[in-house]
Design an enzyme around this catalytic site. Structure first.
Site, PDB file in Angstrom:
ATOM      1  N   SER A   1      21.085  18.305  29.858  1.00 51.90           N
ATOM      2  CA  SER A   1      20.233  17.257  29.677  1.00 51.90           C
ATOM      3  C   SER A   1      18.962  16.737  28.545  1.00 51.90           C
ATOM      4  O   SER A   1      19.576  16.378  27.781  1.00 51.90           O
ATOM      5  CB  SER A   1      19.723  17.109  31.987  1.00 51.90           C
ATOM      6  OG  SER A   1      18.659  15.665  31.581  1.00 51.90           O
TER       7      SER A   1
ATOM      8  N   HIS B   1      24.738  14.850  37.753  1.00 49.73           N
ATOM      9  CA  HIS B   1      23.883  15.353  36.598  1.00 49.73           C
ATOM     10  C   HIS B   1      24.255  16.795  37.027  1.00 49.73           C
ATOM     11  O   HIS B   1      24.198  17.138  35.877  1.00 49.73           O
ATOM     12  CB  HIS B   1      22.639  14.825  36.881  1.00 49.73           C
ATOM     13  CG  HIS B   1      21.439  14.997  35.527  1.00 49.73           C
ATOM     14  ND1 HIS B   1      22.383  15.030  34.849  1.00 49.73           N
ATOM     15  CD2 HIS B   1      20.265  15.709  35.392  1.00 49.73           C
ATOM     16  CE1 HIS B   1      21.129  15.093  33.668  1.00 49.73           C
ATOM     17  NE2 HIS B   1      20.245  15.633  34.007  1.00 49.73           N
TER      18      HIS B   1
ATOM     19  N   ASP C   1      27.061  11.006  37.312  1.00 51.18           N
ATOM     20  CA  ASP C   1      26.140  10.834  36.569  1.00 51.18           C
ATOM     21  C   ASP C   1      25.146   9.913  37.450  1.00 51.18           C
ATOM     22  O   ASP C   1      25.010   9.404  37.256  1.00 51.18           O
ATOM     23  CB  ASP C   1      25.545  11.382  35.003  1.00 51.18           C
ATOM     24  CG  ASP C   1      24.339  12.070  34.965  1.00 51.18           C
ATOM     25  OD1 ASP C   1      23.710  11.830  35.677  1.00 51.18           O
ATOM     26  OD2 ASP C   1      23.799  11.994  34.064  1.00 51.18           O
TER      27      ASP C   1
END
Length: 821
Positions: free
Chosen positions: A682, A789, A755
């Protein structure tokens, strides 16, 4: 073009390559992307991934019963392939009216154990059972759970005394928008959010469009952050209504169920502590295609148990024009809830500055109370100079109200007297990012209605518990705080070799407590501790889930940035490593930047020698089993000084952070400066790409689920509040996409195709990879079908670790010496 291949019932990982050297990794320009089946990571990683997870313990409200919940292992990719709808910012499973498979950690078994001793009792459940949302009744005599069935979700109830389970409802529980159910305060039954009777099939939205989708600003200022999974057309609106509409239903443990009021799109439902009223938040049209359902037009109202409206708290409009600053809020009532220590008293907050931090205002927020029957005017509890941050309810004459201000990271705590509102007193003020001076939070316990309230010491002081962070480690504590002065006295502190935290109290005097203890080699387990004589009685005996890593070593490494900022990181070394014998190791640095306003706070270091650390999921720590050293979470502070925003000097500070980390581990002799990789997930992936384009410190990088072009998140990202047009240069300089032509080390990009995180759309990796490919960089791009994610499926997790290991072996462990610059 990206490809997704399906074969023999298995979704195959999509692998894209560009200019990658090294045999099978090579991909010539113009060839179709290489596609392969999911790969297994090397031993013993696969064995650790497939080990049975440690049960999750849960104590009953009366602290007499311990529930041990068997957890499912990583789900299969087939499970993630169940139907999923993305509606109003949520992901749901249309088969069972619950959350999407990627959002649920299913439980598979339930065992009850008396805290004061006795044999464990296994609760008999249907074969192949998987369930979620386990909750004890307030009286602790029953617990409920939501069982997944082929056609929906059923509510089951377990009698604690007999350990027998029975089905309470048909498969009608609706968990798309809320908790699905909640216990009545007297434990006689539950309030269920149910699928309306006779709902019928879902709308058919497969037909041809009847016209274009049109949105128009009409000159209205309405900035929004980068949201995912929004409604996008009338078909989505119809599906949203179908799946998110629920019928409130009162279901007694013994007796017939009855409905309450009419079906509605419930965003939140909460019973009053006395069980007489229901606080409901109901979404209404017109819906929005630019914000999630929590910002749709909403009615907030209170009804009785017959569905009659007794109080209209608010009728909120569409809130798609809230400023993007973190302390900005929408006008009107928000954080509407019940006071936990009163029978039926509403509390809520309203902004006094219109919700816009750019307006000058002495006070920002006002907290209100209003008691049933809601006919008297609301009472002001307190005015706040910062944004409301919550409240801990205690008793008639004491509660603690919290306020925070993001720009300064400042927190204030107030003691208030709800019986005499408007007479607040400052309890303490602090930088909420500071760890060393954190006084902890009030200890709470469920009251008779099952609501969490402050627990007080016999002398009336507030019991506090906290992590107890010091430079030597975190040592959880129990303290008593004087509400008149804010001064605390330690009652007990974890031993310096352990990490032991209080879970709950077993007696009125507060001398016998349930704690959870762990150490470097001992996995977390529950025990009873007598604070008077120090004796301990073990409640659980969970084994080490990954004994293969027990002999790996770790130590806190402290060092300084060139400008004097103190930094630290945790160094992990493989089992059996001897520096004199083995010399420097290939290393992976795995990090995540953080923004601060105070350099002294940014430099606070905390040792982790007393913590039990074992990797799970796609953790980078698995590379310890392959002979790599891991420098975990080396400090990457980005500090704003003298009124400047932290990100104004992001690249310079990030470079200095990384340089200091590399110098520290090389100076120790555990890492070879020529064989160090950097990686992150991330915002850590964003960091990784930036370090590769702006420095030559690393041989390669691993970037998972990142964002690389900040023009695609123009109304803020991470801790950046300014928009692209207010800080164009900052957005440009911080985007590694801008400098893709300078990336001269290999990079592995991995991204979940589904995601769901704000700002990290898969297109971020797709376009960054396309730029690297067009510029002739060495890159590999792996997309994981069905993954969000974070990566959930066993196949995806295993393949990710295979990719990471293979990449590190090729470009770090077995890489030739770097060519001279």
């Amino acid at each position: 073009m990206m490809m997704r291949v399906r074969g023999a019932g298995l979704v195959l990982a999509t692998v894209l390559l560009a200019s990658a050297a090294g045999g099978a990794l090579a991909q010539n320009a113009g060839q179709a992307p290489a596609v392969s089946a999911y790969q297994q990571p090397p031993a013993p990683i696969a064995d650790i991934l497939d080990a049975k997870p440690t049960p999750a313990p849960m104590l009953s409200p009366d602290r007499r019963t311990l529930a041990l919940l068997d957890r499912s292992n990583l789900p299969s990719i087939k499970a993630l392939a169940e139907p999923m709808l993305r509606l109003g910012g949520s992901r749901i499973n249309p088969r069972n009216n619950g959350l999407a498979e990627s959002r649920v950690a299913w439980l598979t078994g339930l065992t009850l154990q008396a805290v004061d001793g006795g044999a464990q009792r296994v609760v008999a459940l249907p074969a192949g059972a998987r369930f979620t949302a386990v909750r004890f009744a307030p009286d602790a005599r029953s617990l409920a759970l939501v069982m997944d069935r082929p056609t929906g979700l059923e509510l089951w109830v377990v009698d604690v005394a007999t350990a027998r389970a029975r089905k309470l409802t048909d498969p009608v529980v609706n968990m798309t928008g809320g908790s699905g159910y909640q216990w009545l305060p007297d434990s006689s039954g539950v309030l269920v959010e149910a699928v309306p009777a006779g709902r019928g099939p879902a709308p058919d939205v497969s037909g041809a469009p009847t016209g274009p989708n049109i949105d128009e600003t009409a000159g209205r200022v309405a900035p929004v952050r980068t949201y995912q999974d929004l409604l996008s057309n009338p078909g989505d609106e119809a599906l949203f209504d179908h799946y998110f509409t629920s019928q409130l239903t009162l279901v007694p443990l013994n007796g017939r169920a009855r409905t309450i009021g009419q079906p509605a799109v419930h965003l939140d439902v909460t019973l009053s502590p006395d069980g007489r009223y229901i606080l409901q938040e109901i979404a209404k049209r017109p819906y929005s295609y630019v914000v999630p359902s929590g910002l749709f037009p909403t009615d907030i109202l209170v009804t009785d148990l017959n569905g009659r409206v007794v109080r209209q708290v608010a009728s909120l409009p569409l809130r798609d024009d809230v400023p993007t600053a973190f302390d900005a809020v929408a006008p009107g009532p928000r954080s509407v809830d019940w006071r936990a220590d009163a029978p039926a008293t509403l509390t809520w907050v309203e902004a006094l500055d219109g919700g816009d931090i750019r307006r000058e205002a002495e006070f920002r927020d006002r907290v209100f109370m209003q008691a049933a029957p809601f006919t008297a005017e609301p009472v002001k509890l307190i005015d706040l100079k910062e944004r409301y941050g919550g409240v801990s309810w205690g008793k008639d004459d004491l509660a603690i109200v919290y306020s925070r201000w993001f720009n300064t990271r400042h927190e204030t705590r107030f003691v208030v007297d709800p019986s005499n509102p408007g007479q607040e007193r400052v309890l303490l003020e602090r930088n909420y990012q500071a760890r060393y001076d954190n006084p902890g939070m009030p200890v709470t316990q469920p009251n008779a209605a099952g609501r969490s309230v402050i627990r007080f010491a016999p002398d009336g002081k507030i019991l506090m518990s906290g992590a107890g962070a010091t430079a030597q480690g975190e040592f959880p504590f129990l303290a008593a705080m004087d509400p008149a002065t804010g001064r605390s006295e330690r009652l007990w502190t974890s031993a310096n070799t352990d990490y032991e935290a209080v879970v709950g109290f077993l007696d009125a005097e507060g001398r016998r407590v349930v704690t959870q203890r762990e150490s470097r080699l001992d996995p977390p387990n529950l025990q009873i501790r007598d604070l008077t004589d120090g004796s301990v009685t073990r409640l659980t005996n969970f084994p080490d889930p990954a004994p293969q890593l027990a002999e790996a070593t770790r130590q806190l490494v402290t060092y300084e940035r060139a400008d004097g900022v103190k930094l630290s990181g945790t160094l992990y070394l493989p089992a059996g490593y001897d520096k004199d014998r083995d010399g420097p190791l290939p290393m992976l640095m795995w990090a995540y930047p953080a923004e601060f306003t105070d350099a002294s706070v940014a430099g606070q270091t905390v040792d982790v020698q007393n913590r039990f650390v074992r990797p799970g999921g796609a953790s980078h720590l698995f590379l310890l089993t392959q002979g790599y050293a891991i420098f975990d979470n080396p400090s990457m502070p980005i500090i704003g000084k003298d009124g400047a925003e932290p990100n104004d000097t992001y690249v310079e500070q990030l470079t200095a952070d990384a340089q200091a980390a590399v110098d520290a581990v090389v100076r120790m002799g555990v890492a070879d400066r020529d064989r160090i990789a950097v990686g992150g997930h991330s915002y850590g992936a964003f960091m990784t790409a930036n370090l590769l384009v702006h420095t030559d410190l690393f041989r390669t990088g691993i970037a998972r689920s990142g964002a690389y072009n900040r023009t695609l998140t123009p109304f803020g990202f991470q801790a950046e509040q300014r928009n692209y047009w207010d800080a164009t240069e900052v957005y440009t300089e911080m985007s590694p996409f801008t400098y893709a032509n300078k990336l001269n080390e290999p990079i592995l990009l991995i991204h979940g195709e589904a995601d769901d995180n704000s700002g990290t759309f898969p297109v971020q990796s797709e376009r960054f990879y396309a730029a690297l490919k067009g510029l002739g960089a060495t890159a590999r791009y792996v997309t994981l079908p069905l993954e969000a994610h974070g990566y959930r499926a066993r196949e995806s997790v295993g393949h990710t670790l295979w990719e990471m290991t293979r990449w590190m072996d090729l470009y770090v462990k077995n890489a030739p010496p770097r060519a001279a610059k």
